[in-house]
Design a protein around this motif. Structure first.
Motif, PDB file in Angstrom:
ATOM      1  N   LEU A  86       0.603  -1.311  -0.089  1.00 34.38           N
ATOM      2  CA  LEU A  86      -0.178  -0.090  -0.077  1.00 34.38           C
ATOM      3  C   LEU A  86       0.930   1.237   0.001  1.00 34.38           C
ATOM      4  CD1 LEU A  86      -2.845  -1.085   2.476  1.00 34.38           C
ATOM      5  CD2 LEU A  86      -2.891  -1.051   0.093  1.00 34.38           C
ATOM      6  N   GLY A  87       1.350   1.347   1.110  1.00 28.29           N
ATOM      7  CA  GLY A  87       2.281   2.833   1.232  1.00 28.29           C
ATOM      8  C   GLY A  87       3.306   3.143   0.040  1.00 28.29           C
ATOM      9  N   HIS A  88       4.275   2.103  -0.110  1.00 29.06           N
ATOM     10  CA  HIS A  88       5.220   2.325  -1.058  1.00 29.06           C
ATOM     11  C   HIS A  88       4.607   2.521  -2.378  1.00 29.06           C
ATOM     12  CE1 HIS A  88       7.918   0.788  -4.432  1.00 29.06           C
ATOM     13  NE2 HIS A  88       8.789   1.288  -3.539  1.00 29.06           N
ATOM     14  N   ASN A  89       3.678   1.637  -3.016  1.00 30.36           N
ATOM     15  CA  ASN A  89       3.299   1.679  -4.304  1.00 30.36           C
ATOM     16  C   ASN A  89       2.178   3.109  -4.526  1.00 30.36           C
ATOM     17  OD1 ASN A  89       4.536  -0.629  -4.831  1.00 30.36           O
ATOM     18  ND2 ASN A  89       2.995  -2.098  -4.256  1.00 30.36           N
ATOM     19  N   ILE A  90       1.434   3.251  -3.277  1.00 35.65           N
ATOM     20  CA  ILE A  90       0.513   4.424  -3.548  1.00 35.65           C
ATOM     21  C   ILE A  90       1.052   5.621  -3.801  1.00 35.65           C
ATOM     22  CG2 ILE A  90      -1.460   5.643  -2.379  1.00 35.65           C
ATOM     23  CD1 ILE A  90      -2.374   3.045  -1.055  1.00 35.65           C
ATOM     24  N   ILE A  91       2.253   5.957  -2.909  1.00 39.66           N
ATOM     25  CA  ILE A  91       3.002   7.085  -2.903  1.00 39.66           C
ATOM     26  C   ILE A  91       3.641   7.392  -4.145  1.00 39.66           C
ATOM     27  CG2 ILE A  91       4.951   8.580  -1.597  1.00 39.66           C
ATOM     28  CD1 ILE A  91       3.899   6.952   0.829  1.00 39.66           C
ATOM     29  N   HIS A  92       4.020   6.080  -4.860  1.00 39.14           N
ATOM     30  CA  HIS A  92       4.809   6.048  -6.252  1.00 39.14           C
ATOM     31  C   HIS A  92       3.606   6.684  -7.252  1.00 39.14           C
ATOM     32  CE1 HIS A  92       8.689   4.880  -6.899  1.00 39.14           C
ATOM     33  NE2 HIS A  92       8.770   3.885  -6.040  1.00 39.14           N
ATOM     34  N   GLY A  93       2.365   6.578  -6.647  1.00 34.92           N
ATOM     35  CA  GLY A  93       1.496   7.116  -7.802  1.00 34.92           C
ATOM     36  C   GLY A  93       0.901   6.059  -8.623  1.00 34.92           C
ATOM     37  N   GLU A 102      -8.539   9.237  -1.756  1.00 28.46           N
ATOM     38  CA  GLU A 102      -8.132   8.540  -0.365  1.00 28.46           C
ATOM     39  C   GLU A 102      -6.757   7.730  -1.020  1.00 28.46           C
ATOM     40  OE1 GLU A 102      -9.466   4.866   2.441  1.00 28.46           O
ATOM     41  OE2 GLU A 102     -10.379   5.381   0.763  1.00 28.46           O
ATOM     42  N   ILE A 103      -6.629   7.188  -2.031  1.00 27.12           N
ATOM     43  CA  ILE A 103      -5.696   6.447  -2.759  1.00 27.12           C
ATOM     44  C   ILE A 103      -5.018   7.181  -3.731  1.00 27.12           C
ATOM     45  CG2 ILE A 103      -5.122   4.167  -3.590  1.00 27.12           C
ATOM     46  CD1 ILE A 103      -8.029   3.383  -3.157  1.00 27.12           C
ATOM     47  N   HIS A 104      -4.164   8.202  -3.298  1.00 32.31           N
ATOM     48  CA  HIS A 104      -3.585   9.107  -3.968  1.00 32.31           C
ATOM     49  C   HIS A 104      -2.173   9.484  -3.474  1.00 32.31           C
ATOM     50  CE1 HIS A 104      -2.390  12.611  -6.689  1.00 32.31           C
ATOM     51  NE2 HIS A 104      -3.514  12.181  -7.596  1.00 32.31           N
ATOM     52  N   SER A 105      -1.164   9.790  -4.380  1.00 32.90           N
ATOM     53  CA  SER A 105       0.177   9.859  -4.000  1.00 32.90           C
ATOM     54  C   SER A 105       0.455  11.138  -3.098  1.00 32.90           C
ATOM     55  CB  SER A 105       1.040   9.813  -5.137  1.00 32.90           C
ATOM     56  OG  SER A 105       0.772  10.759  -5.822  1.00 32.90           O
ATOM     57  N   ASN A 106      -0.475  12.130  -3.391  1.00 34.71           N
ATOM     58  CA  ASN A 106      -0.487  13.513  -2.536  1.00 34.71           C
ATOM     59  C   ASN A 106      -1.181  13.457  -1.275  1.00 34.71           C
ATOM     60  OD1 ASN A 106       1.386  14.591  -4.687  1.00 34.71           O
ATOM     61  ND2 ASN A 106      -0.430  15.275  -5.924  1.00 34.71           N
ATOM     62  N   MET A 290       3.508  -9.360   0.474  1.00 36.88           N
ATOM     63  CA  MET A 290       4.210  -8.829   1.465  1.00 36.88           C
ATOM     64  C   MET A 290       5.467  -8.020   1.069  1.00 36.88           C
ATOM     65  SD  MET A 290       3.015 -10.409   4.521  1.00 36.88           S
ATOM     66  CE  MET A 290       4.399 -10.634   5.661  1.00 36.88           C
ATOM     67  N   SER A 291       5.885  -8.300  -0.085  1.00 34.52           N
ATOM     68  CA  SER A 291       7.038  -7.380  -0.709  1.00 34.52           C
ATOM     69  C   SER A 291       6.574  -6.142  -1.462  1.00 34.52           C
ATOM     70  CB  SER A 291       7.936  -8.231  -1.327  1.00 34.52           C
ATOM     71  OG  SER A 291       7.236  -8.817  -2.624  1.00 34.52           O
ATOM     72  N   GLY A 292       5.237  -5.998  -1.626  1.00 35.32           N
ATOM     73  CA  GLY A 292       4.799  -4.948  -2.260  1.00 35.32           C
ATOM     74  C   GLY A 292       5.036  -5.213  -3.941  1.00 35.32           C
ATOM     75  N   SER A 293       5.268  -6.542  -4.317  1.00 33.99           N
ATOM     76  CA  SER A 293       5.494  -6.894  -5.549  1.00 33.99           C
ATOM     77  C   SER A 293       6.919  -6.530  -5.867  1.00 33.99           C
ATOM     78  CB  SER A 293       4.669  -6.330  -6.643  1.00 33.99           C
ATOM     79  OG  SER A 293       3.372  -7.199  -6.490  1.00 33.99           O
ATOM     80  N   LEU A 294       7.803  -5.935  -5.003  1.00 30.20           N
ATOM     81  CA  LEU A 294       9.284  -5.496  -5.165  1.00 30.20           C
ATOM     82  C   LEU A 294      10.114  -6.834  -5.507  1.00 30.20           C
ATOM     83  CD1 LEU A 294       9.640  -2.490  -3.001  1.00 30.20           C
ATOM     84  CD2 LEU A 294       9.221  -2.834  -5.214  1.00 30.20           C
ATOM     85  N   ASP A 305       5.466   3.653 -11.877  1.00 28.29           N
ATOM     86  CA  ASP A 305       4.050   4.259 -11.740  1.00 28.29           C
ATOM     87  C   ASP A 305       2.998   3.330 -11.970  1.00 28.29           C
ATOM     88  OD1 ASP A 305       4.853   4.779 -14.260  1.00 28.29           O
ATOM     89  OD2 ASP A 305       3.750   6.800 -14.070  1.00 28.29           O
ATOM     90  N   LEU A 306       3.133   2.349 -12.454  1.00 33.30           N
ATOM     91  CA  LEU A 306       2.169   1.204 -13.050  1.00 33.30           C
ATOM     92  C   LEU A 306       1.884   0.326 -11.828  1.00 33.30           C
ATOM     93  CD1 LEU A 306       3.370   0.034 -16.588  1.00 33.30           C
ATOM     94  CD2 LEU A 306       1.694   2.010 -15.794  1.00 33.30           C
ATOM     95  N   PRO A 307       0.440  -0.109 -11.761  1.00 32.96           N
ATOM     96  CA  PRO A 307      -0.175  -0.798 -10.473  1.00 32.96           C
ATOM     97  C   PRO A 307       0.903  -1.862 -10.148  1.00 32.96           C
ATOM     98  CG  PRO A 307      -1.686   0.102 -11.919  1.00 32.96           C
ATOM     99  CD  PRO A 307      -0.707   0.322 -12.627  1.00 32.96           C
ATOM    100  N   SER A 308       1.094  -2.255  -9.081  1.00 30.08           N
ATOM    101  CA  SER A 308       1.851  -3.524  -8.826  1.00 30.08           C
ATOM    102  C   SER A 308       1.195  -4.751  -8.851  1.00 30.08           C
ATOM    103  CB  SER A 308       2.130  -3.454  -7.071  1.00 30.08           C
ATOM    104  OG  SER A 308       0.978  -3.415  -6.571  1.00 30.08           O
TER     105      SER A 308
END
Length: 426
Positions: A86-93, A102-106, A290-294, A305-308
């Motif tokens: 959530l956090g890492h990927n949402i803040i990436h935009g 609610e679900i925006h990088s800003n 668990m890894s945010g698809s990293l 900035d493409l969805p995980s």
């Protein structure tokens, strides 16, 4: 590495063609974003929140060690999902295309001690634009770890294995301080620097109060039980985030670059550098979440900035493209990738006089020099003939490994022959 295309055994025309193919992948994914992707991120948010609430209630209500352990593990999983997927990927935009406030990088503020706004600039810009560029990517060693022979050895590096262990335990705090320093280094106004510092302190106080005062206080006489659960869950979440990040950037095959490599860099050349400067690790669905698809760090750096949830399908196309250009797809078991990072940190904590390989040809660092002739002349690559197989970087690396193995075996064979001759009088 300075001449990235030369190291990759690609001509300028090859690099541009590779870039066009990657642009096509981006266009295809962007055009197909829709209801299924929206449902996915909403589902993950519900899962994370329900898991956190259920885990905290279990910690609060149970009186057995089993209940405390189950609640703590659930809270740990919840924190990992919130931090990574959530956090890492949402803040990436990655979900800005939904135009959901609610679900925006800003607007998203993650469950970490560092303000998401400070991380967004230090990570999204400095790290992703200048990935693994010596002196430009502040995430390359985080200022305390030496991960390339091109980084000048300092006396403080002898303690790098200890710093790495401590950093893994307090990773969120280290990242917060690191991001603040990165932001302040690029500001000239003392007032702005002070504002950044105050914002970080406010977030740290708010986050620490929530985890280590507010929730434990709700437990009344069981304050310490809840405090310990939060401490354990947060500590293991920090360790997991550290492992995921270092495996994507410090494992063997994740190359490092000089500032000259990014001078007048085109978008296609940037794509190529991202593929050479990152590494993946093998993961199933649970570890991927668990890894945010990293675990798909290569694909993430190509399209941050493409969805995980789309990275698995992107991975298949990227692998096919790399095979076409005979470029390596750097991946492997998580344990092996992490071992590479541990070995590199321990090895490079020593002064250069104790190291054998050079920065041009070492497991953790390589450059175009290892493929050049004795005269050190740049290789002139011919245009690729359509329909024929490229003999590119993967082939060159395999060939060089075989040549090195033969060179290593010859002295041993010679010594064995001498012993036989001495024994039998031949």
């Amino acid at each position: 590495m300075t001449e990235v295309a030369e190291y990759a055994h690609l001509s300028d025309a090859d690099v541009e063609a590779l870039g066009r193919s990657l642009d096509e992948i981006r266009r295809d994914v962007e055009a197909s974003l829709g209801t299924a992707d929206r449902a996915y991120i909403k589902r993950v948010i519900r899962l994370q929140r329900c898991l956190e609430i259920g885990s905290r209630l279990t910690i609060f209500g149970s009186r057995s060690k089993t209940g405390w352990t189950a609640g703590t593990v659930g809270l740990l999983v919840s924190k990992c999902i919130e931090n990574m997927e959530l956090g890492h990927n949402i803040i990436h935009g990655q979900w800005d295309w939904m135009n959901d406030p609610e679900i925006h990088s800003n607007t998203w503020e993650w469950d970490m001690v560092g303000p998401s706004s400070q991380w967004r600039h230090a990570h999204n810009y400095r790290h992703h634009v200048f990935t693994n560029v010596i002196g430009m990517d502040e995430d390359l060693g985080y200022g305390v770890l030496r991960v390339s022979r091109d980084q000048e050895w300092q006396p403080g590096h002898r303690w790098a294995p200890l710093w790495a262990l401590l950093l893994s335990i307090v990773f969120e705090w280290g990242i917060a301080l690191h991001d603040l320093a990165t932001e302040q280094d690029h500001e000239t106004s003392e007032e702005v620097k002070a504002d950044l510092h105050r914002a970080m302190v406010r977030k740290m106080v708010r986050q620490a109060s929530k985890d280590y005062l507010f929730f434990p206080a709700l437990s009344g006489r069981r304050f310490f039980r809840t405090f310990l659960a939060n401490l354990v869950a947060g500590g293991f979440r920090n360790g997991w985030a550290y492992i995921v990040i270092v495996c994507g950037h410090f494992a063997d095959g994740a190359e490092k670059f000089t500032p000259e490599a990014v001078a007048n860099e085109t978008k296609s050349e940037w794509y190529l550098r991202q593929m050479l400067g990152t590494a993946n690790f093998n993961a199933g669905p649970v570890m991927r979440l668990m890894s945010g698809s990293l675990c798909y760090q290569i694909e993430h750096h190509l399209f941050p900035d493409l969805p995980s949830n789309r990275l698995p399908e992107i991975s298949g196309r990227v692998q096919a493209l790399l095979a076409e250009y005979d470029l390596p797809y750097t991946t492997g078991p998580l344990t092996r990738q992490f071992w590479h990072t541990v070995r590199t940190i321990c090895k490079l904590s020593l002064p250069d006089r104790f190291l054998i390989a050079s920065s041009d040809d070492a497991p953790e660092t390589a450059s175009e020099e290892k493929f050049r002739t004795v005269a050190k002349e740049p290789r002139i690559l011919p245009l690729h003939v359509v329909g024929t197989r490229r003999n590119g970087l993967s082939t060159a690396i395999a060939g060089r490994a075989q040549a090195m193995a033969r060179t290593t075996r010859r002295p041993r064979a010679a010594r064995f022959a001498a012993l036989v001759a001495l024994r039998f009088g031949a």
